[in-house]
Design a protein around this motif. Structure first.
Motif, mmCIF file in Angstrom:
data_model
loop_
_atom_site.group_PDB
_atom_site.id
_atom_site.type_symbol
_atom_site.label_atom_id
_atom_site.label_comp_id
_atom_site.label_asym_id
_atom_site.label_seq_id
_atom_site.Cartn_x
_atom_site.Cartn_y
_atom_site.Cartn_z
ATOM 1 N N SER A 40 0.857 -1.183 0.000
ATOM 2 C CA SER A 40 0.000 0.000 0.000
ATOM 3 C C SER A 40 0.890 1.230 0.000
ATOM 4 O O SER A 40 2.061 1.180 0.342
ATOM 5 C CB SER A 40 -0.895 0.007 1.238
ATOM 6 O OG SER A 40 -0.102 0.135 2.400
ATOM 7 N N GLY A 350 -10.257 3.371 -2.239
ATOM 8 C CA GLY A 350 -10.915 2.285 -1.519
ATOM 9 C C GLY A 350 -10.234 0.949 -1.711
ATOM 10 O O GLY A 350 -9.010 0.825 -1.588
ATOM 11 N N SER A 351 -11.011 -0.067 -2.058
ATOM 12 C CA SER A 351 -10.479 -1.420 -2.225
ATOM 13 C C SER A 351 -9.590 -1.560 -3.460
ATOM 14 O O SER A 351 -8.867 -2.537 -3.599
ATOM 15 C CB SER A 351 -11.636 -2.424 -2.332
ATOM 16 O OG SER A 351 -12.444 -2.145 -3.466
ATOM 17 N N LYS A 352 -9.633 -0.561 -4.359
ATOM 18 C CA LYS A 352 -8.812 -0.617 -5.575
ATOM 19 C C LYS A 352 -7.357 -0.307 -5.278
ATOM 20 O O LYS A 352 -6.474 -0.578 -6.092
ATOM 21 C CB LYS A 352 -9.335 0.365 -6.631
ATOM 22 C CG LYS A 352 -10.804 0.187 -6.993
ATOM 23 C CD LYS A 352 -11.091 -1.191 -7.578
ATOM 24 C CE LYS A 352 -12.507 -1.287 -8.129
ATOM 25 N NZ LYS A 352 -13.550 -1.141 -7.095
#
Length: 400
Positions: A40, A350-352
């Protein structure tokens, strides 16, 4: 390092003892680059502005091979061997926006020929030889070839760009290749960018080291700050591949072998980060192209033989020859990245995960067409305008 002299290899073995004692933190930086997609943006211990900084852009080693092919190596392949894997694709499945189709019909009626040929170039990290669906594309490049002037323009579409995958779902654009192979990836480009691509070349991971070595190396300008990072990447690759490496020991212009050139392309931990890395890659591409234009047929054949097992294309032999003609005749006159530097933002969606977001897709596409076709009048299609609005809506909360 089979292209270096035996003396160089002995020096490399001795130097390896010293470099193997490099700090674990340096190795972690290099190893972390190879797993960038799994990290991340918050994992990087850097204090810089989040906006306009694009994190976790991919390691684009395969891009080097793809672009090299685009400027002439495929010509050598098809004239020297028939080992390139040819794949017939269903062009009826490839999406081209309706307004783009209408423009083409109008040009045909008026017998207008621009002489352009657009080809999608994909680089995939597929070390098992699987080049189709199921593998995310590490690099996505549009090669726009002017067959009248023999000029090539190259545009890299950042693989983390948040776009419509051609099926009204939105994600990082490299997911299109994984979901539907080259057909969907081409459709994704056409849908978002108002293009008319129907052909592609895909190259797998590997071949770059041998390609540079087959050319006898390339000359590059190395700065003092780049040396340690370049050698760290060499150390990591040498351990993975089970080969020796020759450390770079001084700054300035010098001849780099395949391992050194590949490591140079991977550097990201300097001022400029990923965008500076992209600049390094373009510099290597230019050096390889110029060296290839002067190389003998035997050297070029040796180079493409290193890439052959990792090439798949929809182009037939005659098509490649008609598009490229000869190595020496073509020149890359422009290269850039999409979305463009002054019209993009980096953010976690977000989740992407960490994405490259076009600030205004419509404006980006207008700029793209101005780059590729400066003499043409262009108005974005309804599809592009709608996608631009949807991207704004889906990402607004993440760009604050």
């Amino acid at each position: 390092m089979d292209k270096q002299t035996q003396d160089s290899q002995e020096q490399a073995n001795n130097r390896n003892l010293k470099h193997n004692n490099q700090t674990e933190s340096s190795k972690e930086h290099a190893a972390g680059e190879q797993n960038a997609e799994d990290q991340s943006a918050g994992a990087e211990d850097k204090t810089v502005e989040k906006r306009r900084r694009i994190r976790n852009l991919p390691l684009l080693i395969a891009e080097i091979c793809v672009l090299l092919i685009s400027v002439g190596i495929m010509y050598v392949v098809v004239t020297a061997t028939d080992e390139v894997e040819h794949k017939d694709i269903d062009r009826e499945q490839i999406i081209i926006n309706e307004e783009v189709k209408e423009t083409h019909k109008k040009e045909e009626r008026q017998q207008i020929s621009k002489g352009y040929r657009n080809i999608a170039l994909f680089g995939v990290d597929a070390r098992d030889g699987q080049l189709g669906r199921g593998t995310r594309s590490d690099s996505i490049i549009i090669a726009s070839i002017n067959q009248d002037t023999q000029e090539i323009k190259l545009v890299s579409v950042f693989r983390d760009t948040f776009l419509n995958l051609s099926n009204d779902t939105y994600n990082k654009c490299n997911a299109a290749y994984a979901q539907g192979g080259p057909e969907q990836a081409i459709s994704m480009l056409n849908t978002n960018l108002d293009l008319d691509i129907t052909d592609y070349v895909t190259v797998g991971f590997g071949g770059l080291i041998d390609s540079v070595d087959a050319l006898g190396g390339i000359e590059m300008e190395i700065t003092e700050v780049e040396i340690s990072h370049l050698n760290n990447y060499q150390l990591t690759m040498s351990e993975e591949l089970g080969v020796d490496y020759i450390p770079v020991e001084h700054s300035g212009k010098q001849l780099l072998n395949g391992m050194q050139a590949t490591a140079y392309c991977r550097i990201r931990y300097t001022k400029g980060d990923d965008f500076k890395r992209a600049e390094r890659q373009r510099n290597v591409l230019t050096a390889m192209m110029e060296k290839a234009k002067k190389a003998s047929v035997s050297s070029l054949t040796e180079m493409v033989n290193a890439i052959l097992p990792e090439v798949e294309t929809s182009l037939g032999v005659n098509e490649i020859i008609s598009v490229l003609g000869s190595v020496s005749g073509y020149n890359v006159i422009a290269s850039d990245g999409f979305p463009f530097e002054d019209n993009r933002t980096g953010a976690n969606v977000g989740s992407k995960g960490s994405c490259v977001i076009p600030d205004d897709l419509e404006e980006n596409v207008v700029e793209l067409h101005a780059l590729l076709y400066p003499e043409a009048e262009y108005q974005p299609s309804r599809q592009v305008r709608n996608i631009s609005v949807e991207i704004d809506a889906l990402t607004l909360e993440y760009r604050k």
